[in-house]
Motif scaffolding. Sequence first.
Motif, PDB file in Angstrom:
ATOM      1  N   ALA A 126      25.265 -41.591  50.904  1.00  0.00           N
ATOM      2  CA  ALA A 126      26.241 -41.285  49.859  1.00  0.00           C
ATOM      3  C   ALA A 126      27.623 -41.829  50.225  1.00  0.00           C
ATOM      4  O   ALA A 126      28.363 -42.309  49.361  1.00  0.00           O
ATOM      5  N   ALA A 127      27.976 -41.764  51.520  1.00  0.00           N
ATOM      6  CA  ALA A 127      29.259 -42.330  51.961  1.00  0.00           C
ATOM      7  C   ALA A 127      29.278 -43.842  51.753  1.00  0.00           C
ATOM      8  O   ALA A 127      30.303 -44.420  51.366  1.00  0.00           O
ATOM      9  N   THR A 128      28.148 -44.479  52.000  1.00  0.00           N
ATOM     10  CA  THR A 128      28.032 -45.923  51.751  1.00  0.00           C
ATOM     11  C   THR A 128      28.184 -46.225  50.267  1.00  0.00           C
ATOM     12  O   THR A 128      28.889 -47.168  49.876  1.00  0.00           O
ATOM     13  N   ALA A 129      27.525 -45.429  49.416  1.00  0.00           N
ATOM     14  CA  ALA A 129      27.629 -45.619  47.966  1.00  0.00           C
ATOM     15  C   ALA A 129      29.068 -45.400  47.493  1.00  0.00           C
ATOM     16  O   ALA A 129      29.571 -46.133  46.632  1.00  0.00           O
ATOM     17  N   PHE A 130      29.738 -44.408  48.055  1.00  0.00           N
ATOM     18  CA  PHE A 130      31.131 -44.120  47.702  1.00  0.00           C
ATOM     19  C   PHE A 130      32.018 -45.322  47.998  1.00  0.00           C
ATOM     20  O   PHE A 130      32.810 -45.759  47.161  1.00  0.00           O
ATOM     21  N   GLU A 131      31.868 -45.889  49.183  1.00  0.00           N
ATOM     22  CA  GLU A 131      32.689 -47.051  49.549  1.00  0.00           C
ATOM     23  C   GLU A 131      32.344 -48.259  48.690  1.00  0.00           C
ATOM     24  O   GLU A 131      33.229 -49.039  48.305  1.00  0.00           O
ATOM     25  N   LEU A 132      31.058 -48.436  48.371  1.00  0.00           N
ATOM     26  CA  LEU A 132      30.648 -49.574  47.561  1.00  0.00           C
ATOM     27  C   LEU A 132      31.247 -49.510  46.159  1.00  0.00           C
ATOM     28  O   LEU A 132      31.679 -50.525  45.609  1.00  0.00           O
ATOM     29  N   LEU A 133      31.304 -48.306  45.574  1.00  0.00           N
ATOM     30  CA  LEU A 133      31.773 -48.165  44.200  1.00  0.00           C
ATOM     31  C   LEU A 133      33.278 -48.004  44.077  1.00  0.00           C
ATOM     32  O   LEU A 133      33.839 -48.261  43.013  1.00  0.00           O
ATOM     33  N   THR A 134      33.950 -47.552  45.146  1.00  0.00           N
ATOM     34  CA  THR A 134      35.395 -47.323  45.070  1.00  0.00           C
ATOM     35  C   THR A 134      36.211 -48.262  45.943  1.00  0.00           C
ATOM     36  O   THR A 134      37.412 -48.403  45.745  1.00  0.00           O
ATOM     37  N   GLY A 135      35.561 -48.884  46.939  1.00  0.00           N
ATOM     38  CA  GLY A 135      36.296 -49.755  47.852  1.00  0.00           C
ATOM     39  C   GLY A 135      37.004 -49.019  48.965  1.00  0.00           C
ATOM     40  O   GLY A 135      37.757 -49.624  49.729  1.00  0.00           O
ATOM     41  N   GLN A 136      36.780 -47.701  49.097  1.00  0.00           N
ATOM     42  CA  GLN A 136      37.428 -46.935  50.158  1.00  0.00           C
ATOM     43  C   GLN A 136      36.461 -45.907  50.733  1.00  0.00           C
ATOM     44  O   GLN A 136      35.486 -45.524  50.090  1.00  0.00           O
ATOM     45  N   LEU A 137      36.743 -45.465  51.957  1.00  0.00           N
ATOM     46  CA  LEU A 137      35.904 -44.456  52.602  1.00  0.00           C
ATOM     47  C   LEU A 137      36.142 -43.091  51.964  1.00  0.00           C
ATOM     48  O   LEU A 137      37.252 -42.792  51.508  1.00  0.00           O
ATOM     49  N   PRO A 138      35.136 -42.221  51.954  1.00  0.00           N
ATOM     50  CA  PRO A 138      35.343 -40.884  51.401  1.00  0.00           C
ATOM     51  C   PRO A 138      36.290 -40.041  52.245  1.00  0.00           C
ATOM     52  O   PRO A 138      36.890 -39.101  51.742  1.00  0.00           O
ATOM     53  N   HIS A 139      36.398 -40.386  53.527  1.00  0.00           N
ATOM     54  CA  HIS A 139      37.345 -39.711  54.422  1.00  0.00           C
ATOM     55  C   HIS A 139      38.224 -40.787  55.051  1.00  0.00           C
ATOM     56  O   HIS A 139      37.847 -41.403  56.052  1.00  0.00           O
ATOM     57  N   PRO A 140      39.386 -41.042  54.470  1.00  0.00           N
ATOM     58  CA  PRO A 140      40.219 -42.150  54.934  1.00  0.00           C
ATOM     59  C   PRO A 140      41.005 -41.791  56.191  1.00  0.00           C
ATOM     60  O   PRO A 140      41.083 -40.635  56.610  1.00  0.00           O
ATOM     61  N   GLY A 141      41.588 -42.816  56.784  1.00  0.00           N
ATOM     62  CA  GLY A 141      42.425 -42.638  57.965  1.00  0.00           C
ATOM     63  C   GLY A 141      42.866 -43.979  58.500  1.00  0.00           C
ATOM     64  O   GLY A 141      42.210 -44.998  58.255  1.00  0.00           O
ATOM     65  N   SER A 142      43.971 -43.993  59.223  1.00  0.00           N
ATOM     66  CA  SER A 142      44.475 -45.247  59.776  1.00  0.00           C
ATOM     67  C   SER A 142      43.692 -45.696  60.998  1.00  0.00           C
ATOM     68  O   SER A 142      43.792 -46.841  61.423  1.00  0.00           O
ATOM     69  N   GLY A 143      42.910 -44.809  61.568  1.00  0.00           N
ATOM     70  CA  GLY A 143      42.094 -45.133  62.729  1.00  0.00           C
ATOM     71  C   GLY A 143      40.891 -44.216  62.778  1.00  0.00           C
ATOM     72  O   GLY A 143      40.772 -43.256  61.995  1.00  0.00           O
ATOM     73  N   LEU A 144      39.990 -44.476  63.728  1.00  0.00           N
ATOM     74  CA  LEU A 144      38.767 -43.696  63.808  1.00  0.00           C
ATOM     75  C   LEU A 144      39.043 -42.223  64.077  1.00  0.00           C
ATOM     76  O   LEU A 144      38.381 -41.340  63.528  1.00  0.00           O
ATOM     77  N   THR A 145      40.036 -41.929  64.905  1.00  0.00           N
ATOM     78  CA  THR A 145      40.357 -40.534  65.203  1.00  0.00           C
ATOM     79  C   THR A 145      40.756 -39.777  63.948  1.00  0.00           C
ATOM     80  O   THR A 145      40.276 -38.669  63.690  1.00  0.00           O
ATOM     81  N   GLU A 146      41.616 -40.374  63.130  1.00  0.00           N
ATOM     82  CA  GLU A 146      42.050 -39.719  61.894  1.00  0.00           C
ATOM     83  C   GLU A 146      40.878 -39.537  60.935  1.00  0.00           C
ATOM     84  O   GLU A 146      40.777 -38.516  60.245  1.00  0.00           O
ATOM     85  N   ILE A 147      39.987 -40.527  60.878  1.00  0.00           N
ATOM     86  CA  ILE A 147      38.827 -40.427  59.982  1.00  0.00           C
ATOM     87  C   ILE A 147      37.934 -39.269  60.404  1.00  0.00           C
ATOM     88  O   ILE A 147      37.479 -38.473  59.570  1.00  0.00           O
ATOM     89  N   ILE A 148      37.663 -39.156  61.704  1.00  0.00           N
ATOM     90  CA  ILE A 148      36.798 -38.077  62.191  1.00  0.00           C
ATOM     91  C   ILE A 148      37.428 -36.712  61.920  1.00  0.00           C
ATOM     92  O   ILE A 148      36.742 -35.771  61.491  1.00  0.00           O
ATOM     93  N   ILE A 149      38.720 -36.589  62.164  1.00  0.00           N
ATOM     94  CA  ILE A 149      39.398 -35.318  61.898  1.00  0.00           C
ATOM     95  C   ILE A 149      39.314 -34.969  60.413  1.00  0.00           C
ATOM     96  O   ILE A 149      39.091 -33.813  60.035  1.00  0.00           O
ATOM     97  N   HIS A 150      39.454 -35.976  59.561  1.00  0.00           N
ATOM     98  CA  HIS A 150      39.376 -35.749  58.116  1.00  0.00           C
ATOM     99  C   HIS A 150      37.977 -35.274  57.728  1.00  0.00           C
ATOM    100  O   HIS A 150      37.825 -34.359  56.906  1.00  0.00           O
ATOM    101  N   ILE A 151      36.936 -35.868  58.311  1.00  0.00           N
ATOM    102  CA  ILE A 151      35.552 -35.453  58.018  1.00  0.00           C
ATOM    103  C   ILE A 151      35.340 -34.001  58.420  1.00  0.00           C
ATOM    104  O   ILE A 151      34.708 -33.222  57.690  1.00  0.00           O
ATOM    105  N   LEU A 152      35.877 -33.616  59.580  1.00  0.00           N
ATOM    106  CA  LEU A 152      35.635 -32.273  60.119  1.00  0.00           C
ATOM    107  C   LEU A 152      36.481 -31.196  59.437  1.00  0.00           C
ATOM    108  O   LEU A 152      36.083 -30.028  59.426  1.00  0.00           O
ATOM    109  N   GLN A 153      37.624 -31.575  58.852  1.00  0.00           N
ATOM    110  CA  GLN A 153      38.544 -30.551  58.367  1.00  0.00           C
ATOM    111  C   GLN A 153      38.845 -30.615  56.878  1.00  0.00           C
ATOM    112  O   GLN A 153      39.212 -29.593  56.282  1.00  0.00           O
ATOM    113  N   ASP A 154      38.702 -31.778  56.252  1.00  0.00           N
ATOM    114  CA  ASP A 154      39.189 -31.943  54.881  1.00  0.00           C
ATOM    115  C   ASP A 154      38.054 -32.291  53.918  1.00  0.00           C
ATOM    116  O   ASP A 154      37.032 -32.860  54.318  1.00  0.00           O
ATOM    117  N   PRO A 155      38.258 -31.969  52.631  1.00  0.00           N
ATOM    118  CA  PRO A 155      37.260 -32.366  51.629  1.00  0.00           C
ATOM    119  C   PRO A 155      37.318 -33.866  51.357  1.00  0.00           C
ATOM    120  O   PRO A 155      38.216 -34.568  51.820  1.00  0.00           O
TER     121      PRO A 155
END
Length: 407
Positions: free
Chosen positions: A223-252
């Motif tokens: 579903a995350a792959t489909a989200f990026e394919l249809l919108t051009g962005q990750l479902p949990h954005p961030g400037s780096g991998l650390t921010e992305i992981i924190i967003h996955i764990l804490q944010d919608p």
Amino acid sequence: MPDPKSIGRYQVIRPIGSGGMGAVYLAEDPLLKRRVAIKVVKVAGEARNQAMLRFRREAEISAQLNHPNVVTVFDVGVEEEIGPFLAMEYVEGKSLGKHIKEKDLDLETSVRVLIQAMRALRAAHRRAIVHRDIKPDNILLSEEGRAKLMDFGIARTLGHMGLMPEGPLDPDLPPEGEDTGYAQTLALRLTVTGDFLGSPAYAPPEVLKGGEGTPASDRYSFAATAFELLTGQLPHPGSGLTEIIIHILQDPVAIPPDMPPQLAGVFQRALSPDPDERHTTLPEFMEELIDALPGPAHLRAKLFGALTQEDDASGMVSVSRFRASEQAPLTAAQETTDARLRKSQPVRIDLAEDPVASYLTTRRTQARGPEEGTNWLRVLKWVVLLFLLLQLFWWLAPALANFHWND
């Protein structure tokens, strides 16, 4: 170190990719006269043994699946001066990740690619195989239009081949609901130690916390792959991998403001942090996704037809662009979303015919009875009729010979 001229029995043609720990070469098999892609990992010691185990597992899984939407692995081996290698099917085309960066797929093509990739992943799940690394870079799209799922190197079979221990990566995981900065500590650890197997940007929270991969976690990554394919962005954005992981764990999920509400609801369910709240099957996700897509009703009807045909392995699919005059009026939100999806001129891709589908279609035709049988029956009827006419002629011939017409 110069590129090798040969790897095992394969003659190297040229390099086609490289990274920090290995490379991929285009080569030719001199025995079977076919081109192959050879992945080489340049490691030593225990890391070399682990790489060899992964290559063998990938070859075994490929042999079990034998699916038209899965990259076929032909051979594994070790070259002393190079390291473990894996010879696999050469797919002339680009990864879905590259297509996303180039924004060159239209909406219909994108969904049809997802349907093909879904079939490959579903085939794996039916054999109790969890991929554990679903992402755009692991889905290839050939120039003929066939989607190919690849890289089962860290896959596991449910109940066997567990690669990670049960429980969280960190034994000091705080109780649920207690925020002690654990998410940031975990994110930093994952990026520094390399304990995590897979691609964190597409992984669900339960896997980032150390749980083993399951079909539900694969569905999240899909579903995350489909989200990026249809919108051009990750479902949990961030400037780096650390921010992305924190967003996955804490944010919608970060839903784009111009995404239609129905489509947003589909992704919010598919990317729920609770595995039990997600779609229970891949076809269920795809059905809701297609139903929520912007655009004319006949586009969704075509995609629903493709989903049914693909799932039944019957028929062939092809992609064509819609002319603006054929499209029904869109809402303002749908127009904005559709414009973003078509920002650049999308390519036209004919998705290749499924060989399994062709075989099944042929068998169904044979089951209904070949046309040749009908033709022979017609010939037999004419032969019988001609025979009866000849018999009638010979019976009447003497009488006709002695008959005298009256004036």
